[in-house]
Design a protein around this motif. Structure first.
Motif, short mmCIF file in Angstrom:
data_model
loop_
_atom_site.label_atom_id
_atom_site.label_comp_id
_atom_site.label_asym_id
_atom_site.label_seq_id
_atom_site.Cartn_x
_atom_site.Cartn_y
_atom_site.Cartn_z
N VAL A 179 44.71 30.89 49.08
CA VAL A 179 44.05 31.18 50.36
C VAL A 179 42.59 31.54 50.14
O VAL A 179 41.70 31.14 50.89
CB VAL A 179 44.80 32.30 51.10
N LEU A 180 42.33 32.31 49.07
CA LEU A 180 40.97 32.70 48.72
C LEU A 180 40.67 32.19 47.32
O LEU A 180 41.53 32.20 46.44
CB LEU A 180 40.82 34.23 48.76
N TRP A 181 39.40 31.77 47.13
CA TRP A 181 38.92 31.41 45.81
C TRP A 181 37.96 32.49 45.34
O TRP A 181 37.43 33.28 46.12
CB TRP A 181 38.22 30.05 45.81
N LYS A 182 37.74 32.56 44.06
CA LYS A 182 36.88 33.60 43.51
C LYS A 182 35.44 33.46 43.97
O LYS A 182 34.68 34.42 43.93
CB LYS A 182 36.94 33.55 41.97
N GLY A 251 33.16 38.55 41.73
CA GLY A 251 32.65 37.34 41.10
C GLY A 251 33.69 36.62 40.28
O GLY A 251 34.70 37.22 39.87
N PRO A 252 33.46 35.33 40.00
CA PRO A 252 34.40 34.56 39.17
C PRO A 252 34.15 34.79 37.68
O PRO A 252 33.07 34.47 37.17
CB PRO A 252 34.09 33.10 39.57
N PRO A 273 41.64 33.99 34.99
CA PRO A 273 40.69 34.95 35.55
C PRO A 273 40.83 36.32 34.91
O PRO A 273 41.93 36.76 34.55
CB PRO A 273 41.03 34.99 37.04
N THR A 274 39.70 36.98 34.74
CA THR A 274 39.72 38.33 34.15
C THR A 274 40.36 39.36 35.06
O THR A 274 40.61 40.50 34.63
CB THR A 274 38.28 38.78 33.83
N ASP A 275 40.63 38.98 36.30
CA ASP A 275 41.29 39.92 37.20
C ASP A 275 42.67 40.32 36.70
O ASP A 275 43.18 41.40 37.04
CB ASP A 275 41.43 39.29 38.59
#
Length: 574
Positions: A179-182, A251-252, A273-275
């Motif tokens: 739904v959301l991109w970085k 941020g990405p 992703p670092t998330d």
């Protein structure tokens, strides 16, 4: 002060008096020029009279009053009290300036410095009295205020931590379902809100530990707050700040890690992703819930329970509160803890595996994998493909083993009889065993009588050996049953003694203590009587030589009085 005539004293004393009055009047004039008040007429009169009294008290304290002014002299302590009273009666806005000027001008009138010591001692006495009042009632009120503030700060910290975790989960879910991109604005906004809540949380944690230090200072009557900063406290503060500071940055950002390829069964490198690294540690903020539970617990907030704990050297910390909750509500605490761990581990496993494993991208499959790992079953139909997922599986297995042991302990505790139930059970078993014992004893007597009847009371030719052997077997069986019943009674008595041992021991100890107290009181009375007798005996022994001497003198006087007439008659006859 009324001025006396010069004829009453020497010129030196009179000049000292005039000098004291002139100095006090000059001080009053200088002070009235620098400080102006709304009501000059009232304050001026009061100010001049106060300074005059202070000057007189200083002269009396220093001994500069002459011999002719003995009616004005007072003891040093009284002059000190009157001087403090005079300073207290001065206008509030002039107190500090007047005392300072007096202390500065005292050497001019008092070379010995005695009057300066009077003012200094009075100020020290006032400071000590105020500090005593400060440390008596002020500390309790201060501690109550700090405890209430600490509770509120802990509540706000827990709320911000939960809000940050919720925002992190929302952002990750939107990213997982595409739904959301970085790179989109929505992701930036949510992560910025997470950063804002993190900064506020760090500030609140710092404030919380500052309040903890203040509470330590108040509880231990410490002046320097740095005494409370031990290495353990510093390490705790740093660890909390580090744990709460970890959060995903806007941020990405990507990094590479190894994953297991199902087709080739080899480890390959993929970008993630670092998330994943910065979002999952945010669950460690949930320790703030335990802190809130501690601060809101009745055991922690109740003054009586804290006093009893302090007398028994028990610290009211998180471990103690969790133990009490586990003893009061074992099933509820265990169910809530287990379900929370399942949900957290399942979502964490899904966050680690969703980038490469389509099966574990489904939350239900992750819950299934965590459940079978948690219960140590492990069918092997789902396996994690990353080291992160495998670490989560290992942690869930360890926590599952601990929770399983707790479940067994709780069930065993629930199945255990209470003390009242044990007493009732023991009473019923004792009645049953007493009945069995009577039946077994009756069987032994019956078989003994039958054996005697069929062996001794019949003729030898009519003796039935088969019947005799049957009764002998029943006799031995009755004896065996009697022994078993006695063994059961002994075991039951041992169990009952284990329940009542504590009460009996307590009663016996109380009886022994009361007997010792009575014996001690009797011995003390006897010792007191012996001491009184010894004192009276000593007094009589001290009086004995005088009594003996007096008796000897009396005897001598009687003998001399009796012999003297006979001697005089013989002399007359001669």
């Amino acid at each position: 002060m009324q001025r006396s005539s010069p004829s009453l004293g020497s010129k030196k004393d009179f000049s000292v008096e005039l000098g004291s009055q002139d100095l006090c009047s000059k001080n009053s004039e200088n002070r009235s020029e620098h400080l102006k008040f709304d009501d000059d007429s009232k304050h001026q009169a009061k100010y001049e009279s106060t300074l005059t009294n202070i000057g007189v008290e200083i002269l009396k304290a220093s001994g500069n009053m002459g011999v002719r002014f003995k009616q004005l002299q007072k003891p040093f302590s009284k002059s000190q009290d009157s001087l403090g009273k005079a300073i207290k009666d001065m206008p509030k806005r002039r107190n500090s300036t007047v005392v300072h000027n007096l202390c500065a001008r005292v050497p001019m009138m008092d070379p010995t410095g005695q009057a300066a010591r009077v003012i200094e001692n009075k100020n020290v006495y006032a400071d000590s009295k105020s500090s005593q009042h400060h440390h008596a009632g002020y500390r309790l009120g201060r501690r109550k205020t700090l405890a209430e503030r600490r509770r509120k700060i802990a509540d706000y910290s827990c709320l911000l931590a939960l809000v940050g975790i919720a925002l992190m989960i929302i952002e990750m879910e939107f990213t997982i379902v595409n739904v959301l991109w970085k790179m989109k604005v929505g992701s930036y906004v949510i992560k910025s809100m997470i950063s804002l809540t993190t900064v506020c949380l760090l500030c609140l944690i710092s404030i919380y530990h500052a309040i903890e230090v203040k509470l330590f200072v108040v509880d231990n009557c410490v002046e320097d707050w740095r005494i409370s900063m031990s290495w353990r406290r510093i390490f705790q503060i740093m660890m909390e700040l580090i744990i709460c500071a970890v959060h995903p940055l806007p941020g990405p950002h990507y990094f590479k890690w190894a994953i297991l390829d199902i087709k080739t069964l080899n480890w390959v490198v993929a970008s993630v992703p670092t998330d994943v690294l910065f979002s999952l540690p945010m669950f460690m903020r949930l320790y703030l819930i335990i802190r809130v539970m501690l601060l809101h617990s009745k055991l922690f907030t109740d003054a009586s329970s804290r006093s009893i704990g302090a007398l028994n050297k028990i610290t009211f910390n998180t471990r103690f509160v969790l133990k009490t909750l586990m003893n009061i509500f074992p099933g509820t605490v265990l169910v809530v803890f287990t379900l929370s761990l399942w949900i957290i581990f399942a979502w964490t496993l899904r966050a680690c595996e969703c980038w490469h494993n389509e099966l574990l991208k489904n939350l239900l499959n992750s819950l299934y994998l965590v459940a079978i790992t948690f219960l140590s079953v492990g069918y092997g139909d789902f396996i994690p493909h990353t080291y992160c997922g495998r670490g989560v599986a290992v942690l869930s297995g360890l926590m599952g083993a601990g929770c399983t042991a707790l479940v067994v302990a709780v069930i065993a505790k629930k199945l255990e009889l209470t003390r009242a139930e044990k007493h009732v059970h023991n009473f019923m078993m004792e009645n049953q065993l007493s009945k069995k014992l009577k039946d077994a004893a009756a069987n032994v007597l019956r078989e003994t009588w039958l054996i005697y009847k069929y062996t001794k009371m019949v003729k030898p030719r009519r003796l039935n050996k088969t019947r005799v052997r049957a009764h002998q077997r029943k006799f031995l069986q009755a004896i065996n049953d009697l022994r078993k019943v006695k063994i059961k009674q002994r075991k039951l008595a041992d169990q009952a003694n284990s329940l009542t041992d504590f009460a009996k021991t307590t009663n016996s100890v109380l009886e022994i203590v009361s007997q010792l107290k009575e014996t001690q009181c009797k011995n003390e009375d006897r010792l007191t009587a012996i001491e009184n007798l010894a004192a009276s005996l000593q007094d009589q022994m001290e009086l004995l030589p005088g009594s003996i001497a007096q008796a000897i003198l009396d005897i001598q006087r009687k003998t001399t009085s009796q012999i003297a007439p006979s001697i005089s008659q013989t002399d007359r006859q001669d």
